[in-house]
Design a protein around this motif. Sequence first.
Motif, short mmCIF file in Angstrom:
data_model
loop_
_atom_site.label_atom_id
_atom_site.label_comp_id
_atom_site.label_asym_id
_atom_site.label_seq_id
_atom_site.Cartn_x
_atom_site.Cartn_y
_atom_site.Cartn_z
N LEU A 162 0.83 -1.20 0.00
CA LEU A 162 0.00 0.00 0.00
C LEU A 162 0.87 1.25 0.00
N HIS A 163 1.96 1.22 0.76
CA HIS A 163 2.88 2.36 0.75
C HIS A 163 3.50 2.52 -0.64
N ASP A 164 3.86 1.41 -1.25
CA ASP A 164 4.43 1.43 -2.61
C ASP A 164 3.42 1.99 -3.60
N SER A 165 2.15 1.64 -3.42
CA SER A 165 1.12 2.14 -4.32
C SER A 165 1.01 3.66 -4.23
N PHE A 166 1.15 4.18 -3.00
CA PHE A 166 1.14 5.64 -2.83
C PHE A 166 2.32 6.27 -3.57
N MET A 167 3.49 5.69 -3.41
CA MET A 167 4.69 6.25 -4.05
C MET A 167 4.56 6.22 -5.57
N GLN A 168 4.05 5.13 -6.11
CA GLN A 168 3.94 5.02 -7.57
C GLN A 168 2.87 5.93 -8.14
N TYR A 180 1.58 15.85 -2.07
CA TYR A 180 0.87 14.76 -1.40
C TYR A 180 1.83 14.09 -0.41
N HIS A 181 1.34 13.84 0.81
CA HIS A 181 2.17 13.23 1.84
C HIS A 181 1.45 12.05 2.48
N SER A 182 2.20 10.98 2.70
CA SER A 182 1.68 9.84 3.44
C SER A 182 2.86 8.99 3.88
N SER A 183 2.70 8.27 4.95
CA SER A 183 3.74 7.36 5.40
C SER A 183 3.09 6.22 6.17
N PHE A 184 3.83 5.13 6.33
CA PHE A 184 3.26 3.98 7.01
C PHE A 184 3.66 3.90 8.47
N PRO A 243 -2.90 18.53 -1.60
CA PRO A 243 -2.84 19.98 -1.78
C PRO A 243 -4.14 20.66 -1.35
N ARG A 244 -4.04 21.94 -1.02
CA ARG A 244 -5.15 22.76 -0.55
C ARG A 244 -5.65 22.35 0.83
#
Length: 308
Positions: free
Chosen positions: A145-151, A170-174, A204-205
């Motif tokens: 899921l983290h990889d999917s966010f990165m891609q 866009y920001h997210s981390s596991f 964003p926003r």
Amino acid sequence: MLMLNIVKRTHSIENKIILVLIMLSMLTSIFSSSAQAEKNKLYPRQINLSGNVFHFSMPEDFSKDMPADDMVETLDISDFSKFDNPEYGNLVRRWWDIKEPGWFGKELGTVMFDLSVQRSFSNTQHLVHQRPYEISNRLDFMMMLHDSFMQRYEPLNEAIEEDAGLDISYHSSFAVMIGDEVAALQRDAIFNQQKWTAYSIAAPRGELIVVYAIPVTENVYLEASLTYSHNDNVPPLEFRRGHAFSKFEPMVESFKLDYVSNNPLENVVGKVWLEQSATDTIKQNPDLLIRIFDGEPEERILPQAEQP
């Protein structure tokens, strides 16, 4: 005597006006409450995924400004080559306009719901190993899921950064390291005795995307996302925590996947994964912790997104 009659008539008119205003206020309150209850009413739906049946309920006061395609009620997930078309797994997309209660309530923003079946993403981050992800394994599923966010989002971030003066991305981390303790930012979401994995994306926003995912087979998973978009004159937290989260919490809690007979994932999400939290899953992999958090304490804090 004449003046007394005039005063009495004036008082009588004022009393009638007050009575009319009270009645109008009561009628407005009654009809407003009735309309609000109808808006929050949930309607059950189900989608057949090659014998695995997903059940959920959602409100039907959809936005009139955003036309949507019909919901896909049956999808063949046995032929993985069909997922070469990135649109193939899309099941339903709907929008809702969120406003304050009452006829003249303030327009606050919009929520978009996306439901799709996704083929497991390839392993490009190599955080745990270099093999293809085994999404029946909890740690592999979390890393996938983290990889999917990165891609999906890193190309967008790179495009944003090239535009001078813009610091939105866009920001997210596991996971996050606080002192000597690690905590998962991917969350345990348990609906109807099945463990989903949830995570947030700061967009964003000041917008927020909340994603819920669960494996369906060894090769594909079900993904539901809610994108919370506030209007320009509305504080994000007021929009989400004051109004939007409470509207969609019952919908998310209705999620249930009835697996086809002999699908081993039924036991995985309904029993095995329930026995361990996301944080404990990460803690059991010391190599991952060293690879991610090997650095000074101030370097260990990864970007966090709001959690509903």
